[in-house]
Scaffold this active site. Structure first.
Site, PDB file in Angstrom:
ATOM      1  N   SER A  13       0.836  -1.195   0.000  1.00 32.12           N
ATOM      2  CA  SER A  13       0.000   0.000   0.000  1.00 32.12           C
ATOM      3  C   SER A  13       0.877   1.254   0.000  1.00 32.12           C
ATOM      4  O   SER A  13       1.611   1.496  -0.960  1.00 32.12           O
ATOM      5  CB  SER A  13      -0.979  -0.052   1.175  1.00 32.12           C
ATOM      6  OG  SER A  13      -1.931   0.985   1.082  1.00 32.12           O
TER       7      SER A  13
ATOM      8  N   HIS B  46      -8.734   1.378  -0.125  1.00 28.11           N
ATOM      9  CA  HIS B  46      -8.720   0.381  -1.199  1.00 28.11           C
ATOM     10  C   HIS B  46     -10.121  -0.120  -1.552  1.00 28.11           C
ATOM     11  O   HIS B  46     -10.302  -1.272  -1.914  1.00 28.11           O
ATOM     12  CB  HIS B  46      -7.761  -0.773  -0.868  1.00 28.11           C
ATOM     13  CG  HIS B  46      -6.353  -0.301  -0.641  1.00 28.11           C
ATOM     14  ND1 HIS B  46      -5.574   0.208  -1.647  1.00 28.11           N
ATOM     15  CD2 HIS B  46      -5.611  -0.200   0.489  1.00 28.11           C
ATOM     16  CE1 HIS B  46      -4.412   0.586  -1.156  1.00 28.11           C
ATOM     17  NE2 HIS B  46      -4.417   0.354   0.146  1.00 28.11           N
TER      18      HIS B  46
END
Length: 312
Positions: A92, A200
């Protein structure tokens, strides 16, 4: 080079690995201190001091660039110890560290994007509230089926495919609560994450435009070492494709298990987690059990690993 006998990849942790004082060890090495000084100058505040303050670490806006700075400090120290890396990947937020490590973008540019990204994610989380929960002992297919079952008209998706036995789902609070209730019935352990929004997932869509706008003004270069990219889970070497994928990052799943497999398939035998914590070290052991995985959280640990690999 110390580790020419072992194909080594560096992996960079994301949000969740931070802890108070995480920058302190890196100030003890000139390469680490140099990175932290550059980060402080770029951010207009003392990163080392900020990393000692729990209130600062609780904000997405500070913790994201602070983690980026600490992980790149670790990477530069590892390079100074003689490590040559055959691949990189970051989880990430950590993907920005991977891009810096591979010379795709510079540190100050990455810090700038990450500050904007942190702000945009925080704001999107306030505009479109949501949360995330980790499902333990299940794979992505099981987690995806569970999301389909309880989604209704809400947002509920697989956000992180971390390992064959750990998947994070993301969505609106009511949908996450329904998923947790069904997980409990089925004896699946669910652990709610302390995050500022449904990262996300489509709930982060308002964050995309500011991130894409900033990325457009940065020159992306071809990576000097292979980058296993989160959105695809594959090795990506086209700079324009990397820019486009990073732009969709906050609304796309992190295919971490695939990233680790891609590096492993390319020959990685040693995964070195650069920076705070050992989250990715544990995941690598699950995903690529034949490889070695170690975390390096201080210059001493970097020097120790260099000694071991040169002897081994």
């Amino acid at each position: 080079m110390h580790n020419s006998d072992k194909n080594t990849s560096a992996v960079f942790p994301g949000q969740g690995s931070q802890f108070p004082g995480m920058a302190d060890p890196w100030t003890q090495h000139p390469k680490g201190a140099g990175v932290l000084d550059e980060a402080s100058a770029t951010m207009g505040r003392d990163v080392v001091e900020g990393c000692r303050d729990e209130a600062s670490l609780a904000t997405t806006e500070f913790v994201q660039p602070a983690l980026l700075a600490c992980t790149i400090a670790a990477f530069r120290v590892l390079e100074a110890e003689g490590f040559a890396f055959a691949g990189v990947a970051g989880h990430s937020l950590g993907e920005f560290a991977a891009l810096v490590a591979a010379d795709v973008i510079g540190l100050s540019e990455a810090l700038d994007v990450v500050v904007i990204r942190g702000r945009a994610m925080q704001r999107a989380g306030e505009e479109r509230p949501g949360t995330m929960t980790a499902l333990l002992g299940v794979d992505a297919a099981t987690a995806s089926a569970l999301c389909d079952e309880v989604r209704d008209d809400d947002v509920l998706v697989v956000a992180n495919e971390n390992s064959p036995v750990q998947v994070v789902i993301s969505g609106s609070i009511p949908a996450i609560e329904r998923a947790e209730a069904v997980a409990k019935e089925r004896k699946i352990r669910a652990v709610r994450l302390n995050v500022a929004g449904a990262f996300h997932s489509a709930l982060m869509e308002p964050a995309v435009a500011p991130i894409v706008e900033r990325l457009a003004s940065i020159a992306f270069r071809a990576p000097r070492i292979p980058v296993a990219e989160n959105v695809t889970g594959t090795l990506v070497d086209d700079p324009d494709e990397l820019r486009a994928l990073v732009g969709r990052h906050v609304v796309s799943p992190v295919r971490w298990e695939s990233c680790v497999r891609s590096l492993s398939d390319a020959g990685t035998e040693l995964f070195v987690e650069a920076g705070p914590g050992d989250v990715l070290t544990k995941l690598a052991k699950r995903v690529a059990p034949h490889a070695t995985a170690v975390s390096v959280g201080s210059p001493e640990a970097a020097a120790e690993l260099a000694r071991e690999t040169s002897e081994g």
